[in-house]
Design a protein around this motif. Structure first.
Motif, PDB file in Angstrom:
ATOM      1  N   VAL A   1       0.838  -1.206   0.000  1.00 44.76           N
ATOM      2  CA  VAL A   1       0.000   0.000   0.000  1.00 44.76           C
ATOM      3  C   VAL A   1       0.866   1.247   0.000  1.00 44.76           C
ATOM      4  CG1 VAL A   1      -1.587   1.355   1.430  1.00 44.76           C
ATOM      5  CG2 VAL A   1      -2.027  -1.066   1.035  1.00 44.76           C
ATOM      6  N   PHE A   2       1.882   1.297   0.843  1.00 42.16           N
ATOM      7  CA  PHE A   2       2.702   2.501   0.919  1.00 42.16           C
ATOM      8  C   PHE A   2       3.574   2.696  -0.316  1.00 42.16           C
ATOM      9  CE2 PHE A   2       1.585   2.248   5.429  1.00 42.16           C
ATOM     10  CZ  PHE A   2       1.159   3.557   5.613  1.00 42.16           C
ATOM     11  N   VAL A   3       4.038   1.616  -0.910  1.00 43.57           N
ATOM     12  CA  VAL A   3       4.826   1.740  -2.143  1.00 43.57           C
ATOM     13  C   VAL A   3       3.953   2.297  -3.266  1.00 43.57           C
ATOM     14  CG1 VAL A   3       5.980   0.413  -3.958  1.00 43.57           C
ATOM     15  CG2 VAL A   3       6.561   0.004  -1.570  1.00 43.57           C
ATOM     16  N   VAL A   4       2.722   1.817  -3.375  1.00 39.19           N
ATOM     17  CA  VAL A   4       1.814   2.316  -4.407  1.00 39.19           C
ATOM     18  C   VAL A   4       1.466   3.780  -4.150  1.00 39.19           C
ATOM     19  CG1 VAL A   4      -0.521   2.080  -5.367  1.00 39.19           C
ATOM     20  CG2 VAL A   4       0.886   0.049  -4.989  1.00 39.19           C
ATOM     21  N   LEU A   5       1.251   4.156  -2.896  1.00 38.24           N
ATOM     22  CA  LEU A   5       0.957   5.555  -2.582  1.00 38.24           C
ATOM     23  C   LEU A   5       2.134   6.457  -2.935  1.00 38.24           C
ATOM     24  CD1 LEU A   5      -0.942   5.284   0.814  1.00 38.24           C
ATOM     25  CD2 LEU A   5      -1.869   5.962  -1.393  1.00 38.24           C
ATOM     26  N   ILE A   6       3.328   6.025  -2.645  1.00 38.54           N
ATOM     27  CA  ILE A   6       4.515   6.815  -2.991  1.00 38.54           C
ATOM     28  C   ILE A   6       4.646   6.938  -4.502  1.00 38.54           C
ATOM     29  CG2 ILE A   6       7.044   6.808  -2.925  1.00 38.54           C
ATOM     30  CD1 ILE A   6       6.774   5.611  -0.064  1.00 38.54           C
ATOM     31  N   CYS A   7       4.371   5.856  -5.227  1.00 32.18           N
ATOM     32  CA  CYS A   7       4.413   5.921  -6.695  1.00 32.18           C
ATOM     33  C   CYS A   7       3.379   6.904  -7.233  1.00 32.18           C
ATOM     34  CB  CYS A   7       4.180   4.533  -7.294  1.00 32.18           C
ATOM     35  SG  CYS A   7       5.554   3.399  -7.060  1.00 32.18           S
ATOM     36  N   LEU A   8       2.173   6.898  -6.660  1.00 29.13           N
ATOM     37  CA  LEU A   8       1.146   7.844  -7.096  1.00 29.13           C
ATOM     38  C   LEU A   8       1.572   9.286  -6.830  1.00 29.13           C
ATOM     39  CD1 LEU A   8      -2.172   6.113  -5.983  1.00 29.13           C
ATOM     40  CD2 LEU A   8      -1.425   6.600  -8.309  1.00 29.13           C
ATOM     41  N   ILE A   9       2.187   9.532  -5.694  1.00 24.31           N
ATOM     42  CA  ILE A   9       2.665  10.882  -5.392  1.00 24.31           C
ATOM     43  C   ILE A   9       3.702  11.321  -6.415  1.00 24.31           C
ATOM     44  CG2 ILE A   9       3.999  12.235  -3.722  1.00 24.31           C
ATOM     45  CD1 ILE A   9       2.558  10.622  -1.515  1.00 24.31           C
ATOM     46  N   VAL A  10       4.628  10.448  -6.744  1.00 28.05           N
ATOM     47  CA  VAL A  10       5.677  10.778  -7.712  1.00 28.05           C
ATOM     48  C   VAL A  10       5.069  11.042  -9.088  1.00 28.05           C
ATOM     49  CG1 VAL A  10       7.683   9.849  -8.932  1.00 28.05           C
ATOM     50  CG2 VAL A  10       7.498   9.579  -6.457  1.00 28.05           C
ATOM     51  N   ILE A  11       4.122  10.217  -9.501  1.00 30.69           N
ATOM     52  CA  ILE A  11       3.482  10.393 -10.805  1.00 30.69           C
ATOM     53  C   ILE A  11       2.731  11.724 -10.856  1.00 30.69           C
ATOM     54  CG2 ILE A  11       1.618   9.525 -12.284  1.00 30.69           C
ATOM     55  CD1 ILE A  11       2.533   6.687 -11.461  1.00 30.69           C
ATOM     56  N   ILE A  12       2.017  12.067  -9.790  1.00 32.09           N
ATOM     57  CA  ILE A  12       1.265  13.324  -9.765  1.00 32.09           C
ATOM     58  C   ILE A  12       2.216  14.513  -9.796  1.00 32.09           C
ATOM     59  CG2 ILE A  12      -0.212  14.766  -8.294  1.00 32.09           C
ATOM     60  CD1 ILE A  12      -1.652  12.148  -7.491  1.00 32.09           C
TER      61      ILE A  12
END
Length: 104
Positions: free
Chosen positions: A24-35
């Protein structure tokens, strides 16, 4: 023997919970980077395009009526405002209906 099986179950459960949290946290960090990356791209694109507010700002002083205007002048002002609104909205002037104009 029962104690060993319970320990194995607890370790397995802890591993599943940890893997879920990590995922969950890895996916959230990836979403932050993409945004963030998309935000930077949009800023660069916005800087390359000319400012659309520059054209209406230039037309605004010309549309300001004098305190005493004749009926013909008033119609010309209404026509100029209708054209500016139609241009900004990207529609035809015949679709614009101005009901009242108030000085700001």
């Amino acid at each position: 023997m029962k104690g060993g099986k319970i320990m194995e179950t607890n370790i397995s459960t802890v591993q599943v919970v940890l893997m879920g949290l990590i995922t969950v946290f890895v996916v959230l960090i990836c979403l932050i980077v993409i945004i963030k990356i998309l935000g930077l791209i949009m800023e660069k694109v916005a800087k390359k395009q000319p400012a659309p507010a520059a054209a209406p700002a230039a037309a605004a002083p010309a549309a300001a009526p004098a305190p005493a205007v004749s009926a013909q002048n008033n119609q010309q002002i209404v026509a100029a405002i209708a054209v500016a609104i139609a241009e900004e909205m990207g529609t035809d002037v015949s679709h614009i209906r101005i009901h009242s104009i108030k000085r700001v």
